[in-house]
Design a protein around this motif. Structure first.
Motif, PDB file in Angstrom:
ATOM      1  N   SER A  70       0.812  -1.216   0.000  1.00 27.52           N
ATOM      2  CA  SER A  70       0.000   0.000   0.000  1.00 27.52           C
ATOM      3  C   SER A  70       0.844   1.264   0.000  1.00 27.52           C
ATOM      4  O   SER A  70       0.345   2.352  -0.282  1.00 27.52           O
ATOM      5  N   TYR A  71       2.151   1.140   0.308  1.00 24.53           N
ATOM      6  CA  TYR A  71       3.041   2.303   0.289  1.00 24.53           C
ATOM      7  C   TYR A  71       3.719   2.504  -1.062  1.00 24.53           C
ATOM      8  O   TYR A  71       4.457   3.462  -1.259  1.00 24.53           O
ATOM      9  N   LEU A  72       3.503   1.586  -2.006  1.00 27.19           N
ATOM     10  CA  LEU A  72       4.165   1.657  -3.311  1.00 27.19           C
ATOM     11  C   LEU A  72       3.391   2.550  -4.273  1.00 27.19           C
ATOM     12  O   LEU A  72       2.173   2.699  -4.176  1.00 27.19           O
ATOM     13  N   ASP A  73       4.126   3.126  -5.230  1.00 28.46           N
ATOM     14  CA  ASP A  73       3.449   3.860  -6.301  1.00 28.46           C
ATOM     15  C   ASP A  73       3.003   2.875  -7.377  1.00 28.46           C
ATOM     16  O   ASP A  73       3.268   1.668  -7.303  1.00 28.46           O
ATOM     17  N   ALA A  74       2.315   3.383  -8.392  1.00 32.52           N
ATOM     18  CA  ALA A  74       1.713   2.515  -9.407  1.00 32.52           C
ATOM     19  C   ALA A  74       2.768   1.729 -10.185  1.00 32.52           C
ATOM     20  O   ALA A  74       2.600   0.534 -10.437  1.00 32.52           O
ATOM     21  N   VAL A  75       3.850   2.390 -10.588  1.00 30.04           N
ATOM     22  CA  VAL A  75       4.891   1.712 -11.369  1.00 30.04           C
ATOM     23  C   VAL A  75       5.525   0.587 -10.557  1.00 30.04           C
ATOM     24  O   VAL A  75       5.759  -0.517 -11.056  1.00 30.04           O
ATOM     25  N   SER A  76       5.795   0.843  -9.264  1.00 34.64           N
ATOM     26  CA  SER A  76       6.393  -0.187  -8.411  1.00 34.64           C
ATOM     27  C   SER A  76       5.437  -1.348  -8.199  1.00 34.64           C
ATOM     28  O   SER A  76       5.846  -2.506  -8.143  1.00 34.64           O
ATOM     29  N   LEU A  77       4.133  -1.042  -8.088  1.00 34.54           N
ATOM     30  CA  LEU A  77       3.139  -2.104  -7.935  1.00 34.54           C
ATOM     31  C   LEU A  77       3.116  -3.016  -9.159  1.00 34.54           C
ATOM     32  O   LEU A  77       3.049  -4.243  -9.034  1.00 34.54           O
ATOM     33  N   LEU A  78       3.150  -2.398 -10.327  1.00 35.87           N
ATOM     34  CA  LEU A  78       3.146  -3.195 -11.557  1.00 35.87           C
ATOM     35  C   LEU A  78       4.400  -4.056 -11.652  1.00 35.87           C
ATOM     36  O   LEU A  78       4.365  -5.196 -12.116  1.00 35.87           O
ATOM     37  N   SER A  79       5.529  -3.508 -11.201  1.00 27.80           N
ATOM     38  CA  SER A  79       6.792  -4.256 -11.266  1.00 27.80           C
ATOM     39  C   SER A  79       6.803  -5.427 -10.287  1.00 27.80           C
ATOM     40  O   SER A  79       7.215  -6.534 -10.624  1.00 27.80           O
ATOM     41  N   VAL A  80       6.335  -5.172  -9.049  1.00 31.53           N
ATOM     42  CA  VAL A  80       6.368  -6.234  -8.037  1.00 31.53           C
ATOM     43  C   VAL A  80       5.388  -7.342  -8.389  1.00 31.53           C
ATOM     44  O   VAL A  80       5.573  -8.502  -7.995  1.00 31.53           O
ATOM     45  N   GLY A  81       4.353  -7.017  -9.169  1.00 31.96           N
ATOM     46  CA  GLY A  81       3.409  -8.036  -9.607  1.00 31.96           C
ATOM     47  C   GLY A  81       4.005  -9.042 -10.560  1.00 31.96           C
ATOM     48  O   GLY A  81       3.393 -10.080 -10.840  1.00 31.96           O
ATOM     49  N   CYS A  82       5.207  -8.757 -11.079  1.00 32.79           N
ATOM     50  CA  CYS A  82       5.875  -9.679 -12.009  1.00 32.79           C
ATOM     51  C   CYS A  82       6.772 -10.683 -11.285  1.00 32.79           C
ATOM     52  O   CYS A  82       7.390 -11.534 -11.936  1.00 32.79           O
ATOM     53  N   VAL A  83       6.871 -10.581  -9.957  1.00 35.75           N
ATOM     54  CA  VAL A  83       7.796 -11.444  -9.214  1.00 35.75           C
ATOM     55  C   VAL A  83       7.325 -12.895  -9.213  1.00 35.75           C
ATOM     56  O   VAL A  83       8.062 -13.810  -9.559  1.00 35.75           O
ATOM     57  N   ASN A  84       6.083 -13.111  -8.823  1.00 37.82           N
ATOM     58  CA  ASN A  84       5.527 -14.463  -8.805  1.00 37.82           C
ATOM     59  C   ASN A  84       4.008 -14.371  -8.788  1.00 37.82           C
ATOM     60  O   ASN A  84       3.428 -13.268  -8.744  1.00 37.82           O
ATOM     61  N   LYS A  85       3.347 -15.525  -8.825  1.00 36.30           N
ATOM     62  CA  LYS A  85       1.890 -15.556  -8.909  1.00 36.30           C
ATOM     63  C   LYS A  85       1.238 -14.932  -7.677  1.00 36.30           C
ATOM     64  O   LYS A  85       0.259 -14.182  -7.783  1.00 36.30           O
ATOM     65  N   ARG A  86       1.785 -15.211  -6.491  1.00 41.42           N
ATOM     66  CA  ARG A  86       1.198 -14.671  -5.264  1.00 41.42           C
ATOM     67  C   ARG A  86       1.298 -13.156  -5.229  1.00 41.42           C
ATOM     68  O   ARG A  86       0.338 -12.453  -4.905  1.00 41.42           O
ATOM     69  N   PHE A  87       2.470 -12.627  -5.572  1.00 44.94           N
ATOM     70  CA  PHE A  87       2.636 -11.166  -5.587  1.00 44.94           C
ATOM     71  C   PHE A  87       1.730 -10.532  -6.642  1.00 44.94           C
ATOM     72  O   PHE A  87       1.218  -9.431  -6.450  1.00 44.94           O
ATOM     73  N   TYR A  88       1.553 -11.240  -7.760  1.00 39.14           N
ATOM     74  CA  TYR A  88       0.676 -10.702  -8.811  1.00 39.14           C
ATOM     75  C   TYR A  88      -0.751 -10.547  -8.290  1.00 39.14           C
ATOM     76  O   TYR A  88      -1.406  -9.520  -8.515  1.00 39.14           O
ATOM     77  N   GLU A  89      -1.240 -11.567  -7.601  1.00 38.56           N
ATOM     78  CA  GLU A  89      -2.609 -11.514  -7.087  1.00 38.56           C
ATOM     79  C   GLU A  89      -2.763 -10.437  -6.017  1.00 38.56           C
ATOM     80  O   GLU A  89      -3.752  -9.690  -6.012  1.00 38.56           O
ATOM     81  N   LEU A  90      -1.771 -10.318  -5.134  1.00 35.15           N
ATOM     82  CA  LEU A  90      -1.847  -9.310  -4.082  1.00 35.15           C
ATOM     83  C   LEU A  90      -1.682  -7.895  -4.649  1.00 35.15           C
ATOM     84  O   LEU A  90      -2.306  -6.948  -4.161  1.00 35.15           O
ATOM     85  N   ALA A  91      -0.836  -7.760  -5.660  1.00 35.17           N
ATOM     86  CA  ALA A  91      -0.625  -6.437  -6.260  1.00 35.17           C
ATOM     87  C   ALA A  91      -1.810  -5.983  -7.089  1.00 35.17           C
ATOM     88  O   ALA A  91      -1.841  -4.839  -7.552  1.00 35.17           O
ATOM     89  N   ASN A  92      -2.781  -6.867  -7.312  1.00 34.46           N
ATOM     90  CA  ASN A  92      -4.018  -6.497  -8.005  1.00 34.46           C
ATOM     91  C   ASN A  92      -5.108  -6.039  -7.037  1.00 34.46           C
ATOM     92  O   ASN A  92      -6.238  -5.783  -7.467  1.00 34.46           O
ATOM     93  N   ASP A  93      -4.795  -5.956  -5.763  1.00 36.93           N
ATOM     94  CA  ASP A  93      -5.796  -5.648  -4.743  1.00 36.93           C
ATOM     95  C   ASP A  93      -6.566  -4.372  -5.072  1.00 36.93           C
ATOM     96  O   ASP A  93      -5.981  -3.306  -5.309  1.00 36.93           O
TER      97      ASP A  93
END
Length: 437
Positions: free
Chosen positions: A12-35
């Motif tokens: 929740s402290y990340l900006d939009a670009v960082s959220l999109l980037s962290v969503g590429c790490v793995n499936k779990r991060f992708y689902e959470l970064a779509n919150d």
């Protein structure tokens, strides 16, 4: 092992670009970064100030104010998509606003370079081999002219030509442009397909533009030059030239798989007698060799009567063979300059032609930027004012053709344009005006 609630709190402290980037790490991060909760907060913070929020569409205002309902009733990732769509729309509006101011001589936007800088626009080529593997070539050398930009890619790790199947040219912009910092090539980006070329049998099936001691040049329509090392089946460089009239639209408004298709022209009512034909057309013409300019001229008052229509084309005479007062000298020796990490060269007797034909309202009617090569003419010009051989340089596409005739003076080796004629397809004219020539 960290609980999802804690990961969401960190996200929740990340900006939009960082959220999109962290969503590429793995499936779990992708689902959470779509919150939806995180993205709704980002979406709401990007809205206009409260005192102007009444200007927004009632549907959008109502949706954002739903609070918990807006989170639970929407599928995961809904507000991420809404945020990206909103930012993309605002970005396109900002860029298109910059290109509204037109140059009175060329009829083209005055602030192309500024618009490209604001958008973070760059270009890449993607080479694909016969096994499906892709090679991305970035960071071209750019050369800006009055009506076009020329891009040159080269490197030491090009794949062998025989294994390649296609070459794609893309415009690339940051998915979420940020004017406060330069675009990051590792961040999320948007690709817009400009053109796709097939490389099978390149040397046999393409037009040979010329050669020097090191390379041979081959032209792929529209507007692409491929330099191949002599004696080797390897690419030395790729050069693309894009006309400003198509540059931003093709580089930004297309998708990664489909090229941008411009909307059809809306013809204006014309009270001129149809028998009068085309009238008050203007031509802006640049001839250059990437790093040097050979000719830059504007020609006004061009016209074509119905009697000048033949073989499905309307003829516009710019420079007449018989009127030596309008013959045009070429500055310098015609050639296209190229370079790589180690070598430089200049392939003579060819050039890049940038053509901008404006209709009677000053609107770009036919535009292109393409390599053209000079050939020794098989017939004599019949001119007694100049002592020298005659040469021709022709260009043709689906919208028309350009025929240029030169005379090279024996003493100075200088080129003089003694004839310049445009042939515009009647199909192009009919679709533009809704007429029937």
């Amino acid at each position: 092992s960290m609980p999802s609630e804690m990961v969401l709190k960190i996200f929740s402290y990340l900006d939009a670009v960082s959220l999109l980037s962290v969503g590429c790490v793995n499936k779990r991060f992708y689902e959470l970064a779509n919150d939806n909760g995180i993205w709704l907060k980002l979406y709401s913070s990007s809205l206009q100030p409260k005192w102007t929020i009444w200007k927004m569409k009632s549907k959008q205002t109502e949706t954002v104010s739903l609070g918990g309902a807006a989170l639970h009733d929407k599928k995961p990732g809904y507000w991420k998509e809404e945020y990206i769509l909103k930012q993309t729309s605002a970005f396109k509006t900002r860029v298109m606003r910059l290109v509204k101011l037109l140059d009175p001589y060329t009829g083209l936007p005055c602030k192309n370079e500024e618009a490209m800088k604001v958008s973070g626009l760059s270009w890449i080529i993607v080479l694909k081999d016969k096994n499906g593997k892709e090679y991305v070539i970035e960071k071209p050398n750019l050369s800006f002219k009055d009506t076009s930009v020329t891009m040159l890619w080269y490197g030491t790790d090009w794949p062998c030509l025989v294994i390649l199947s296609t070459l794609k040219l893309f415009g690339v912009t940051p998915l979420l442009p940020n004017q406060s910092r330069p675009p990051n090539k590792n961040g999320p980006r948007r690709f817009s397909l400009i053109a796709e070329y097939h490389l099978a049998n390149l040397a046999e099936g393409s037009v040979a533009v010329g050669a020097d001691e090191l390379v041979r040049l081959f032209s792929l329509s529209p507007g692409l030059l491929v330099g191949i090392w002599k004696g080797k089946n390897e690419i030395a460089f790729v050069m693309a030239s894009l006309h400003y009239n198509q540059l931003l639209e093709r580089s930004i408004l297309g998708s990664a798989t489909l090229q941008y298709a411009p909307p059809p022209n809306k013809p204006l009512l014309d009270d001129i007698d149809p028998e009068y034909g085309l009238h008050d057309y203007s031509l802006h013409l640049d001839l250059h060799g990437r790093s040097c300019m050979y000719l830059c001229g504007t020609f006004k008052g061009l016209f074509c009567r119905k009697g000048d229509i033949e073989n499905g084309c309307l003829r516009l005479t710019v420079v007449s063979l018989k009127d030596n007062r309008k013959h045009l000298p070429i500055i310098g020796t015609l050639g296209i300059c190229w370079e790589t990490d180690v070598f430089k060269g200049n392939v003579k007797d060819c050039f890049v032609m940038d053509l901008t034909l404006l209709d009677e309202t000053g609107k770009p009617f036919w535009c292109f930027s393409a390599p053209v090569y000079v050939e020794l003419s098989s017939k004599s010009s019949g001119l007694y004012d100049y002592m020298g051989h005659s040469y021709t340089a022709d260009y043709a596409d689906s919208e028309g053709k350009v025929c240029v005739e030169f005379v090279q003076l024996e003493e100075t080796k200088e080129y003089i344009i003694v004839s310049l004629v445009l042939y515009v397809s009647t199909k192009k004219v009919n679709s533009w005006y809704g007429t029937n020539y």
